[in-house]
Design a protein around this motif. Structure first.
Motif, short mmCIF file in Angstrom:
data_model
loop_
_atom_site.label_atom_id
_atom_site.label_comp_id
_atom_site.label_asym_id
_atom_site.label_seq_id
_atom_site.Cartn_x
_atom_site.Cartn_y
_atom_site.Cartn_z
N ALA A 52 0.82 -1.21 0.00
CA ALA A 52 0.00 0.00 0.00
C ALA A 52 0.86 1.26 0.00
O ALA A 52 0.46 2.30 -0.53
N GLU A 53 2.08 1.18 0.57
CA GLU A 53 2.97 2.34 0.62
C GLU A 53 3.72 2.53 -0.69
O GLU A 53 4.04 3.65 -1.07
N VAL A 54 4.06 1.41 -1.35
CA VAL A 54 4.74 1.48 -2.64
C VAL A 54 3.92 0.68 -3.65
O VAL A 54 4.29 -0.44 -4.04
N PRO A 103 1.42 8.73 -10.13
CA PRO A 103 1.85 9.63 -9.04
C PRO A 103 2.86 9.01 -8.10
O PRO A 103 3.60 9.73 -7.43
N TRP A 104 2.91 7.67 -7.97
CA TRP A 104 3.85 7.04 -7.05
C TRP A 104 4.96 6.30 -7.80
O TRP A 104 5.53 5.34 -7.30
N LEU A 126 12.80 10.87 8.27
CA LEU A 126 12.37 12.23 8.59
C LEU A 126 10.96 12.51 8.09
O LEU A 126 10.31 13.45 8.57
N VAL A 127 10.48 11.74 7.10
CA VAL A 127 9.16 12.02 6.53
C VAL A 127 8.25 10.79 6.60
O VAL A 127 7.37 10.61 5.77
N THR A 144 6.66 9.67 1.65
CA THR A 144 7.28 10.13 0.41
C THR A 144 6.42 9.89 -0.81
O THR A 144 6.56 10.58 -1.81
N LEU A 145 5.53 8.90 -0.76
CA LEU A 145 4.75 8.57 -1.95
C LEU A 145 3.27 8.88 -1.80
O LEU A 145 2.68 9.56 -2.62
N ARG A 146 2.66 8.39 -0.73
CA ARG A 146 1.21 8.48 -0.62
C ARG A 146 0.73 9.83 -0.08
O ARG A 146 -0.41 10.21 -0.31
N HIS A 147 1.57 10.52 0.67
CA HIS A 147 1.15 11.79 1.27
C HIS A 147 2.15 12.89 0.95
O HIS A 147 2.51 13.68 1.79
#
Length: 591
Positions: free
Chosen positions: A246-248, A269-270, A286-287, A293-296
């Motif tokens: 789901a993250e990548v 977009p990802w 850090l993020v 970095t991808l979804r938000h």
């Protein structure tokens, strides 16, 4: 009472030592130490231990001690996704290894016989495969890497042991994952080397990498994916776990994205190709790792990633540019850190550090970190000059900025974004003077400006209003047709429709058939919609440059394609890239 029931431990306060004979045996009774003296002994031991810990942390180098900052991540640095955006990066950044400044010490040595390790961060499509092969095949070492033809792996051992000094694709394989990034490598390399060598060793790490011009790298990755590449073996490891599906998420269904069009590639977009170099150099914790970095993704996240990537890059021992290739053999006296044994010329020119590798380098001369960055900026300018030479085969070139002229540049007005503009007809020295397209660009560029690029409808109307107010018949813009070498890309064909771009910003215009996204005139000298290449049709030169004409053909104030040799007034616009270049290379000037 029986003797077996007798107590055998005796505690007696006496003034001197003596022996006591009892039925069960002889007991020696010694004088007891006063409690105050015992407390002093314990206190002294505690203070000694505390002093030892402080001294150990102070005198032992961070890159060698087991308690170094490199081996632990402070809780304050492990910002969550919600905390990181918008906040400044911490003043103390966890360093992966020795920085560029540290390797500049006069007594510094990369010691192959000790525990120094070179770690290559291999970013996709930056030329890292060729560079990695040179690292294992072309270094002039006392004990060269042992490469077997049937395998893609080489054994790069130290001169007197089977410990590894190079951590890279061709020496250790993808131990930390396929194309492991900064976040993965810094969390993985030490443990992998410990497992490989069977023991924990205090090492010094030297991180190196290669970078490439972002657009060229992105297009190269697109072509690689189009041929079927997937990099499915990448772990995307961050903060103790791999990224979830789901993250990548994948941009395609099936085994690969073979045959993907550029439009499809850019619209995902990802897509991990987006912003890859920054992401792979940054500390993703850090993020919020890949969730952030991808979804938000937000502008704040992008700023945090960029700041982190720049810091980590500055802290590396070495980085090179793919485009900065060496065109001839080493000059006499140059560092022999990359001396070839099988090829006459390595394909990458090393931006030499003042690093002396034991039994490898002999007397390399230093370049400062500032010199290296100046060379990077010079590469960018040379690339632009190369494009200009491709556009003009008559020997004329696009000229670089002149610092003194940049300081004295004239600003007539500023737009809403505070960017300065110069209108040639308002300058007393240029009143009545008109220039061809390239001469106008060079006049602007010498002053850290460039011909105006009309990238928004608001800016377009703002400039047109001043043309009408000042009763100017026409002006040059930075617009041009891409019709030279490299313009045969599918997305630019046919050139007369898809090949127009703003040269000052290298920004592509919308297709000429999309009349809602541009300001081409609907009329012209032969009554056809612009661009019409009228002059070439009538036996003259091709119309490859973009001008704004003020109702010249009773068609309003709109864009026209015009032959570049014509002379016109012009509008200059401050150019951020040129200003940054001059400010960096001339820190004492107020530009």
């Amino acid at each position: 009472m029986h003797s077996t029931e007798m107590q055998k431990s005796v505690s007696v306060q006496v003034d001197s030592d003596f022996a006591l004979l009892l039925p069960s045996g002889a007991y020696e009774i010694k004088k007891m130490e006063p409690r105050s003296r015992l407390r002093r002994v314990i206190l002294f031991c505690l203070l000694l231990s505390l002093f030892g810990m402080v001294a150990f942390g102070y005198f032992c180098p961070d890159q060698v001690c087991a308690l170094s900052a490199r081996e632990r991540v402070s809780e304050s640095l492990a910002l969550t996704y919600a905390e990181a955006p918008g906040r400044p990066l911490p003043d103390v950044i966890v360093q992966p290894g020795l920085s560029y400044d540290e390797v500049l010490h006069d007594d510094f040595r990369f010691d192959l016989t000790a525990h120094d390790v070179m770690v290559f961060l291999h970013i996709q499509k930056t030329g890292g495969t060729s560079f990695g092969k040179h690292l294992v095949m072309d270094l002039d070492l006392k004990r060269p890497c042992n490469c077997q033809r049937a395998r893609k792996r080489c054994h790069c051992f130290r001169p007197h042991s089977n410990e590894i000094w190079l951590f890279s694709r061709y020496s250790t394989g993808w131990k930390c994952g396929l194309h492991a990034d900064f976040t993965e490598l810094t969390a993985c390399v030490g443990g992998e080397l410990d497992r490989n060598e069977g023991s924990a060793v205090h090492r010094r790490y030297f991180y190196i990498t290669l970078l490439r011009e972002p657009v060229s790298r992105y297009l190269s990755e697109y072509r690689h994916v189009k041929r079927g590449a997937t990099w499915k073996g990448s772990r995307h490891w961050c903060q103790g776990r791999t990224a979830t599906g789901a993250e990548v998420p994948p941009c395609y269904s099936g085994e690969s994205w073979r045959g993907v069009t550029l439009e499809e590639f850019t619209s995902c977009p990802w897509n991990l190709a987006n912003n890859r170099q920054t992401r792979m150099l940054a500390d993703l914790a850090l993020v919020g790792c890949y969730n952030g970095t991808l979804r938000h993704r937000t502008p704040d996240i992008d700023r945090v990633l960029l700041a982190s990537a720049k810091r980590n890059l500055a802290a590396m021992a070495y980085f090179g540019l793919t485009e900065y290739q060496k065109g001839k053999s080493h000059p006499p006296g140059a560092a022999r850190c990359l001396v070839t044994r099988r090829r006459k010329t390595p394909p990458y020119k090393t931006v030499a550090l003042r690093t002396r590798i034991s039994s490898v380098c002999d007397g390399s001369t230093a370049q400062t970190h500032g010199t290296m960055v100046k060379q990077m900026l010079s590469v960018i300018l040379l690339a632009v000059v190369a494009v200009a030479r491709a556009q003009f085969n008559n020997g004329r070139i696009l000229e670089p900025p002149i610092p003194s002229q940049c300081v004295q540049r004239v600003i007539h007005e500023r737009y809403a974004d505070n960017k300065g503009y110069f209108f040639s007809w308002r300058d007393p020295a240029l009143r009545g003077v008109e220039e061809d397209w390239l001469s106008a660009r060079n006049y602007c560029r010498q002053r850290c400006m460039d011909l105006v690029s009309l990238e928004t409808s608001d800016e377009n109307e703002w400039v047109k209003t001043r043309i009408v107010q000042d009763k100017v018949k026409y002006i040059w813009t930075s617009g041009r047709l891409c019709d030279f070498k490299g313009c045969n890309r599918p997305d630019l064909l046919p050139n007369e429709i898809n090949g127009w771009f703003w040269t000052a910003e290298l920004q592509k215009l919308a297709p000429t058939t999309n009349r809602q996204q541009n300001d081409w005139s609907e009329g012209g000298g032969i009554g056809k919609p612009q661009p019409d290449n009228r002059e070439l049709i009538q036996g003259g030169a091709a119309e490859h440059c973009v001008a704004i004409l003020n109702n010249f053909y009773n068609d309003g104030v709109h864009w026209h394609d015009v032959a570049c040799h014509h002379r016109k007034p012009f509008v200059c616009e401050e150019n951020d890239a040129l200003l940054k270049y001059v400010r960096y290379t001339n820190p004492n000037l107020r530009v």
